[in-house]
Design a protein around this motif. Structure first.
Motif, mmCIF file in Angstrom:
data_model
loop_
_atom_site.group_PDB
_atom_site.id
_atom_site.type_symbol
_atom_site.label_atom_id
_atom_site.label_comp_id
_atom_site.label_asym_id
_atom_site.label_seq_id
_atom_site.Cartn_x
_atom_site.Cartn_y
_atom_site.Cartn_z
ATOM 1 N N UNK A 33 0.819 -1.201 0.000
ATOM 2 C CA UNK A 33 0.000 0.000 0.000
ATOM 3 C C UNK A 33 0.856 1.256 0.000
ATOM 4 N N UNK A 34 0.331 2.332 0.546
ATOM 5 C CA UNK A 34 1.068 3.594 0.515
ATOM 6 C C UNK A 34 0.576 4.516 1.622
ATOM 7 N N UNK B 161 11.579 -5.299 -10.838
ATOM 8 C CA UNK B 161 10.438 -4.466 -10.452
ATOM 9 C C UNK B 161 9.154 -5.144 -10.913
ATOM 10 N N UNK B 162 8.132 -5.062 -10.075
ATOM 11 C CA UNK B 162 6.846 -5.686 -10.390
ATOM 12 C C UNK B 162 6.029 -4.810 -11.324
ATOM 13 N N UNK B 163 5.000 -5.396 -11.909
ATOM 14 C CA UNK B 163 3.987 -4.598 -12.589
ATOM 15 C C UNK B 163 3.294 -3.734 -11.534
ATOM 16 N N UNK B 164 2.785 -2.563 -11.910
ATOM 17 C CA UNK B 164 2.150 -1.700 -10.903
ATOM 18 C C UNK B 164 0.856 -2.297 -10.372
ATOM 19 N N UNK B 165 0.633 -2.112 -9.081
ATOM 20 C CA UNK B 165 -0.632 -2.491 -8.455
ATOM 21 C C UNK B 165 -1.470 -1.221 -8.371
ATOM 22 N N UNK B 166 -2.540 -1.157 -9.152
ATOM 23 C CA UNK B 166 -3.327 0.065 -9.264
ATOM 24 C C UNK B 166 -4.289 0.213 -8.088
ATOM 25 N N UNK B 167 -4.292 1.424 -7.503
ATOM 26 C CA UNK B 167 -5.179 1.731 -6.382
ATOM 27 C C UNK B 167 -6.004 2.965 -6.723
ATOM 28 N N UNK B 168 -7.317 2.839 -6.623
ATOM 29 C CA UNK B 168 -8.201 3.963 -6.914
ATOM 30 C C UNK B 168 -8.101 5.003 -5.805
ATOM 31 N N UNK C 279 -5.939 10.825 -10.159
ATOM 32 C CA UNK C 279 -5.678 9.630 -10.946
ATOM 33 C C UNK C 279 -5.357 8.456 -10.022
ATOM 34 N N UNK C 280 -5.537 7.240 -10.548
ATOM 35 C CA UNK C 280 -5.198 6.052 -9.770
ATOM 36 C C UNK C 280 -3.709 6.060 -9.430
ATOM 37 N N UNK C 281 -3.383 5.482 -8.285
ATOM 38 C CA UNK C 281 -1.996 5.414 -7.835
ATOM 39 C C UNK C 281 -1.454 4.013 -8.097
ATOM 40 N N UNK C 282 -0.355 3.928 -8.841
ATOM 41 C CA UNK C 282 0.288 2.647 -9.112
ATOM 42 C C UNK C 282 1.426 2.404 -8.129
ATOM 43 N N UNK C 283 1.361 1.302 -7.389
ATOM 44 C CA UNK C 283 2.389 0.962 -6.408
ATOM 45 C C UNK C 283 3.276 -0.141 -6.984
ATOM 46 N N UNK C 284 4.574 0.134 -7.049
ATOM 47 C CA UNK C 284 5.543 -0.834 -7.551
ATOM 48 C C UNK C 284 6.287 -1.473 -6.384
ATOM 49 N N UNK C 285 6.730 -2.699 -6.588
ATOM 50 C CA UNK C 285 7.591 -3.378 -5.627
ATOM 51 C C UNK C 285 8.848 -3.815 -6.362
ATOM 52 N N UNK C 286 9.980 -3.788 -5.685
ATOM 53 C CA UNK C 286 11.216 -4.149 -6.369
ATOM 54 C C UNK C 286 12.282 -4.648 -5.424
#
Length: 211
Positions: free
Chosen positions: A102-103, A145-152, A158-165
């Motif tokens: 999350x964020x 790095x992962x594909x972004x996990x989109x959060x509304x 705009x949607x927030x994309x969370x990356x993991x790496x």
């Protein structure tokens, strides 16, 4: 995935006591989880049964699950060697594979509301995507790095994309040398949600001509 295609970091050694039977036998446990394709909820429940199973899971099963789910990435991170270790430990890597943290707001990055962490069914990590996060002089570093996990977010945002790496051999990387050379500060009160390490402050203003 067939046995011939699996990338094994280190063969499973049966470290069980001679009289260990059933679920406390390492070989039996590995065969059971292989038959259910290393189902994550079942593995988590197994680790919570008792201290002995938790210790066995920490020492062996998380590693085997990571090798099964991300064989190429594990092979690259361990340099294909027999040591079978990754920075932060196998539990941290397993959490990285299947948990989006999350964020939350920090002093350099503000979000309208806290985005809670959650499990994800599957993730794709790519070192090609990782290169796009690196500066030109650091692109020889190994970063998955992962594909972004989109959060509304709110209707106006705009949607927030969370990356993991995860970095491979970060202590010897050009990225770390660059950060140390610039004397970038660590984020206050922020630690990696996976391994617990303090986070470098990547949001400090830098001179791009020196990258």
């Amino acid at each position: 995935m067939s046995e011939s295609k699996r990338v094994r970091v280190d063969p499973v050694t049966d470290g069980s006591e001679p009289n260990e039977l059933g679920i406390f036998n390492e070989r039996v446990l590995v065969l059971v989880f292989e038959s259910i394709k290393w189902d994550l909820p079942t593995l988590c429940k197994t680790a919570s049964v008792c201290r002995k199973l938790r210790a066995l899971t920490m020492r062996l099963l998380w590693r085997e699950m990571c090798v099964y789910r991300a064989p190429r990435m594990v092979s690259a991170l361990t340099n294909g060697g027999p040591s079978s270790r990754v920075a932060g430990g196998w539990l941290a890597l397993a959490k990285l594979l299947f948990f989006c943290c999350g964020c939350d707001s920090t002093r350099n990055f503000q979000v309208g509301r806290t985005i809670p962490g959650h499990f994800v069914k599957e993730s794709r990590f790519s070192k090609t995507s990782g290169r796009s996060f690196l500066t030109r002089t650091c692109r020889s570093d190994l970063l998955y790095v992962s594909d972004p996990c989109e959060h509304a977010k709110t209707d106006q945002e705009e949607d927030l994309g969370v990356y993991r790496g995860i970095f491979g051999r970060f202590l010897k990387s050009r990225t770390r040398a660059c950060l140390v050379g610039r004397g970038l500060e660590l984020e206050e009160r922020v630690r990696c949600p996976y391994c617990g390490a303090r986070l470098d402050n990547y949001n400090e203003k830098v001179d791009e001509n020196r990258m």
